[in-house]
Design a protein around this motif. Structure first.
Motif, short mmCIF file in Angstrom:
data_model
loop_
_atom_site.label_atom_id
_atom_site.label_comp_id
_atom_site.label_asym_id
_atom_site.label_seq_id
_atom_site.Cartn_x
_atom_site.Cartn_y
_atom_site.Cartn_z
N MET A 79 0.83 -1.21 0.00
CA MET A 79 0.00 0.00 0.00
C MET A 79 0.86 1.26 0.00
O MET A 79 0.55 2.24 -0.67
N VAL A 80 1.96 1.22 0.78
CA VAL A 80 2.83 2.38 0.87
C VAL A 80 3.65 2.56 -0.40
O VAL A 80 3.71 3.66 -0.98
N PHE A 81 4.28 1.48 -0.87
CA PHE A 81 5.15 1.58 -2.04
C PHE A 81 4.37 1.89 -3.32
O PHE A 81 4.89 2.54 -4.23
N GLU A 82 3.12 1.42 -3.41
CA GLU A 82 2.31 1.71 -4.58
C GLU A 82 1.55 3.03 -4.45
O GLU A 82 0.76 3.39 -5.33
N ASP A 83 1.76 3.74 -3.34
CA ASP A 83 1.16 5.07 -3.14
C ASP A 83 -0.36 5.01 -3.22
O ASP A 83 -1.00 5.86 -3.83
N GLN A 84 -0.94 3.99 -2.58
CA GLN A 84 -2.40 3.87 -2.60
C GLN A 84 -3.06 4.85 -1.65
O GLN A 84 -4.18 5.30 -1.89
N LEU A 85 -2.39 5.18 -0.56
CA LEU A 85 -2.93 6.15 0.39
C LEU A 85 -1.80 6.77 1.19
O LEU A 85 -0.70 6.22 1.28
N ASP A 86 -2.09 7.93 1.76
CA ASP A 86 -1.13 8.64 2.61
C ASP A 86 -1.85 9.13 3.86
O ASP A 86 -3.09 9.21 3.89
N VAL A 87 -1.09 9.46 4.88
CA VAL A 87 -1.66 10.06 6.08
C VAL A 87 -2.33 11.38 5.70
O VAL A 87 -1.75 12.21 5.00
N GLY A 88 -3.58 11.55 6.13
CA GLY A 88 -4.33 12.75 5.79
C GLY A 88 -5.28 12.57 4.63
O GLY A 88 -6.12 13.45 4.38
N ASP A 89 -5.19 11.45 3.91
CA ASP A 89 -6.09 11.20 2.78
C ASP A 89 -7.48 10.81 3.29
O ASP A 89 -7.63 10.15 4.33
N LEU A 90 -8.49 11.19 2.53
CA LEU A 90 -9.85 10.75 2.79
C LEU A 90 -10.09 9.48 1.97
O LEU A 90 -10.06 9.53 0.74
N VAL A 91 -10.33 8.35 2.65
CA VAL A 91 -10.41 7.08 1.95
C VAL A 91 -11.66 6.32 2.35
O VAL A 91 -12.22 6.52 3.42
N ASP A 92 -12.06 5.43 1.44
CA ASP A 92 -13.09 4.43 1.71
C ASP A 92 -12.38 3.09 1.67
O ASP A 92 -12.01 2.60 0.61
N ALA A 93 -12.16 2.52 2.87
CA ALA A 93 -11.42 1.26 2.96
C ALA A 93 -12.35 0.06 3.09
O ALA A 93 -11.90 -1.03 3.46
N GLY A 94 -13.62 0.24 2.78
CA GLY A 94 -14.57 -0.86 2.87
C GLY A 94 -15.15 -0.98 4.27
O GLY A 94 -16.34 -0.81 4.48
N ILE A 129 -7.91 -5.20 3.94
CA ILE A 129 -8.33 -4.15 3.01
C ILE A 129 -8.21 -4.69 1.58
O ILE A 129 -7.11 -4.87 1.06
N VAL A 130 -9.34 -4.96 0.98
CA VAL A 130 -9.33 -5.54 -0.37
C VAL A 130 -9.51 -4.47 -1.44
O VAL A 130 -9.24 -4.70 -2.62
N ARG A 131 -10.00 -3.29 -1.04
CA ARG A 131 -10.14 -2.19 -1.99
C ARG A 131 -10.00 -0.87 -1.23
O ARG A 131 -10.34 -0.78 -0.05
N ILE A 132 -9.50 0.14 -1.92
CA ILE A 132 -9.35 1.47 -1.32
C ILE A 132 -9.84 2.51 -2.31
O ILE A 132 -9.37 2.57 -3.45
N GLY A 133 -10.78 3.31 -1.86
CA GLY A 133 -11.20 4.47 -2.66
C GLY A 133 -10.59 5.71 -2.05
O GLY A 133 -10.88 6.05 -0.90
N ASN A 134 -9.71 6.38 -2.80
CA ASN A 134 -9.01 7.55 -2.28
C ASN A 134 -9.67 8.82 -2.84
O ASN A 134 -9.66 9.05 -4.05
N GLY A 135 -10.24 9.62 -1.93
CA GLY A 135 -10.95 10.82 -2.36
C GLY A 135 -10.14 12.10 -2.25
O GLY A 135 -10.71 13.18 -2.28
N THR A 136 -8.82 11.98 -2.13
CA THR A 136 -7.98 13.16 -1.95
C THR A 136 -7.02 13.36 -3.11
O THR A 136 -6.16 14.23 -3.06
N ARG A 137 -7.13 12.56 -4.14
CA ARG A 137 -6.21 12.66 -5.26
C ARG A 137 -6.83 13.44 -6.42
O ARG A 137 -7.96 13.19 -6.83
#
Length: 283
Positions: A125-140, A171-179
């Protein structure tokens, strides 16, 4: 000397714990200081326009995430070193222990499959830049702002303030709403006899004016769009409008655009907001 000989091993263990603690504190401080310095250096340039500001904010979130992961790695590495040294002081044969590491690894792999799965998922998750601290996400399992990204667990705080700790392997899916950008969708119910072209002109103008007031002039954004009629019944005709906005400003602009559209409709005598038809039910 007799006292030192009698308590040699406990004193050495205490010294090892002290040394590892100090070393961990120093390394963690260095990581955080380097992160803060990197953010400050990049913050002095590239912030002259909206794109630069967005890039800087993304870098800050990325740096915080990398810092959190690095701190976790340092802590667990120091703990592992301390355990190995203490075992040596207690007379445990480390050579034999390392020789049986293959069998031990197999046992641990079988017994700690979920832990290994969580760690690997966290690293990806970190190396693929899927999310960062402070991001608004839907992690299921939870939707909210990422507060920390650990090697095994990610913490997300939802809208109500509840802090969710989610195992990375779950976590099988992540929706990132901050990108990049998000889309505001306005579904406006109007009376059935409304002239759609007039409503489109007035509401679109209100949206354009509000975006011009709320965003810097150099903010890249697409023009608002009227999708058209998306629902119709005897009490209302629903017209949909959309506008692309910076992801970090979605909720602020969503409220502003809804307020502006409502006021524009109220101010124009030719337009009337519809009252939803309520159907009485009997038991």
């Amino acid at each position: 000397m007799g006292f030192l000989n009698a308590y040699r091993v406990p004193l050495l263990i205490a010294f090892v714990c002290f040394l590892v603690t100090v070393n961990t504190i120093v390394l963690v401080a260095v990581i955080r200081r380097a992160t803060a310095r990197l953010v400050r250096r990049t913050g002095t340039r590239g912030k002259d326009d909206a794109r630069g500001v967005a890039a800087h904010e993304q870098l800050v979130r990325r740096a915080r995430t990398a810092s959190t992961v690095a701190v976790n790695i340092v802590i667990w590495t120091q703990v592992a070193i301390a355990v190995m040294v203490i075992l040596g002081l207690l007379g445990v044969n480390l050579t034999a222990l390392l020789a049986s590491a293959g069998v031990l690894a197999a046992v641990l792999t079988f017994g700690a499959q979920n832990v290994i799965k969580d760690v690997m998922a966290g690293l990806f998750m970190v190396f693929e830049d899927q999310l960062d601290v402070g991001d608004l996400v839907d992690a299921g399992m939870a939707t909210g702002v990422v507060e920390s990204v650990g090697i095994r667990v990610t913490q997300v705080r939802d809208l109500t303030g509840m802090l969710w700790s989610i195992r990375n392997g779950e976590i099988v899916r992540i929706g990132n709403g901050t990108r990049s950008w998000r889309r505001v969708v306005l579904d406006i119910p109007l009376t059935p006899d409304t002239e759609i072209s007039l409503a489109t002109k007035i509401v679109t103008s209100a949206i354009v004016d509000t975006l011009a007031q709320q965003l810097p002039s150099d903010t890249p954004s697409a023009s608002p769009e009227c999708v058209g009629v998306v629902a119709f019944d005897g009490s209302a005709v629903t017209v949909r409008f959309t506008a692309e906005v910076p992801a970090t400003d979605l909720y602020r602009l969503d409220v502003a655009l809804r307020t502006a559209a409502r006021q524009a409709i109220i101010d124009d005598p030719a337009l009337t907001l519809a009252i939803p038809l309520r159907v009485a039910s009997t038991v």
